[in-house]
Design a protein around this motif. Sequence first.
Motif, PDB file in Angstrom:
ATOM      1  N   PHE A  28       0.855  -1.186   0.000  1.00  0.00           N
ATOM      2  CA  PHE A  28       0.000   0.000   0.000  1.00  0.00           C
ATOM      3  C   PHE A  28       0.891   1.236   0.000  1.00  0.00           C
ATOM      4  CE2 PHE A  28      -3.173  -2.815   0.340  1.00  0.00           C
ATOM      5  CZ  PHE A  28      -4.172  -2.672   1.293  1.00  0.00           C
ATOM      6  N   CYS A  29       0.377   2.288  -0.584  1.00  0.00           N
ATOM      7  CA  CYS A  29       1.178   3.511  -0.665  1.00  0.00           C
ATOM      8  C   CYS A  29       0.327   4.707  -0.275  1.00  0.00           C
ATOM      9  CB  CYS A  29       1.728   3.688  -2.071  1.00  0.00           C
ATOM     10  SG  CYS A  29       2.733   5.166  -2.286  1.00  0.00           S
ATOM     11  N   ASP A  30       0.786   5.498   0.708  1.00  0.00           N
ATOM     12  CA  ASP A  30       0.066   6.700   1.104  1.00  0.00           C
ATOM     13  C   ASP A  30       0.110   7.766   0.019  1.00  0.00           C
ATOM     14  OD1 ASP A  30      -0.929   5.924   3.504  1.00  0.00           O
ATOM     15  OD2 ASP A  30       0.648   6.805   4.723  1.00  0.00           O
ATOM     16  N   VAL A  31       1.229   7.832  -0.702  1.00  0.00           N
ATOM     17  CA  VAL A  31       1.377   8.844  -1.742  1.00  0.00           C
ATOM     18  C   VAL A  31       0.762   8.291  -3.023  1.00  0.00           C
ATOM     19  CG1 VAL A  31       2.990  10.235  -3.067  1.00  0.00           C
ATOM     20  CG2 VAL A  31       3.477   9.714  -0.670  1.00  0.00           C
ATOM     21  N   GLN A  32      -0.328   8.898  -3.473  1.00  0.00           N
ATOM     22  CA  GLN A  32      -1.068   8.360  -4.616  1.00  0.00           C
ATOM     23  C   GLN A  32      -1.254   9.433  -5.675  1.00  0.00           C
ATOM     24  OE1 GLN A  32      -4.438   7.011  -2.420  1.00  0.00           O
ATOM     25  NE2 GLN A  32      -3.460   5.134  -1.771  1.00  0.00           N
ATOM     26  N   ASP A  33      -0.149  10.067  -6.022  1.00  0.00           N
ATOM     27  CA  ASP A  33      -0.169  11.127  -7.026  1.00  0.00           C
ATOM     28  C   ASP A  33      -0.001  10.499  -8.406  1.00  0.00           C
ATOM     29  OD1 ASP A  33      -0.214  13.550  -8.258  1.00  0.00           O
ATOM     30  OD2 ASP A  33       1.855  14.091  -7.742  1.00  0.00           O
ATOM     31  N   ASP A  34      -1.032   9.736  -8.807  1.00  0.00           N
ATOM     32  CA  ASP A  34      -1.015   9.084 -10.106  1.00  0.00           C
ATOM     33  C   ASP A  34      -2.423   9.141 -10.690  1.00  0.00           C
ATOM     34  OD1 ASP A  34      -2.475   7.141  -8.725  1.00  0.00           O
ATOM     35  OD2 ASP A  34      -0.749   5.817  -8.481  1.00  0.00           O
TER      36      ASP A  34
END
Length: 338
Positions: free
Chosen positions: A58-64
């Motif tokens: 899982f990734c908190d940074v979801q700038d995609d």
Amino acid sequence: MTSFYGHDKPREVFCQSFAKDKLHHAWILAGDKGLGKAAFAQQAAHFLLNSHNRPTVFCDVQDDETGHLLAAGSHPDFRLLRRGPKSDKEEKRARDNGLDSLEEHDLARNIKVDQIRALQPLFQNQASISEYRVVVIDAADDLERGGANAILKNLEEPPKKTIFFLISHMPDRLLPTIRSRCQMLRFDPLADDEMRILLKKASPNLNDAEIETLVVAGEGSPGRALQYSEVGLAELESMAREIIKTGDRDNRLKSELARKLSLKAATPRYRAFLERTPSLIAEHIKSAGLPRSLETIDKWREANDLATAAIPKALDNQAVVFRLGGLMGDLASTGQVK
């Protein structure tokens, strides 16, 4: 997207199932309100809808692209089911300002069967831009009977490459047939150190004293603690603790609390105070070593009953707060306050 923290075991179970290509088609995310189940579901959805990029964690940074589509509520392979507005008036407000702008009393009592039926076009074709389709029901406890039976049909004959997340605060109340077709992930209250880290991350302007107050008040629930932070509960709790300590014989603090919480704009603070006060009384009785006589138990019971009934019965705010203050002040009369 909501930040997610802690709960390493549920995340590990889910990610290992994915890595081993043994991902169950339906998951019940079970635990008390405010523990982070909805945030887990959001990030699991991003993980799956972005799976063509082969993520491993899982990734908190979801700038995609996936994150942007989910944040905008426009991802074609994702559906979030929640209770909707209860009337046309609230429907218009939700269209103008978003569903989150509505208060609890503005929402319908249940997730309707028509909302479940509206999912069916999603299942009639392959996923549009992702490998998976994801449906989040928040919360499955809110499904009306017809809606529960309708979603059961999808769980019994799951559409290919479709994953369901059923958030539940009371999983024992779900239909046994629904429970039997889902894998359960249980979420426990966070430890105090985890709460401190999350609160500092979410609200960097909080000072240490405020964080400690929220850690205690949140009782392992970051959602509850952040809600309390937003409404300024620390100030109210400080006044309440002073009432418990001194008895507030001149009623100055009780009157000030009643004044602060009587205004219409103070409704969120009032609700938070009602939720917190019975726990505060119980905590004090336990920590101060007060005798668990019928008298002290009755004070907690009266406070709990009054706080529970205040909103549904539209009781006068000032009278409710003043009476709760009186019950807290009575604890000082035992002469055993530490």
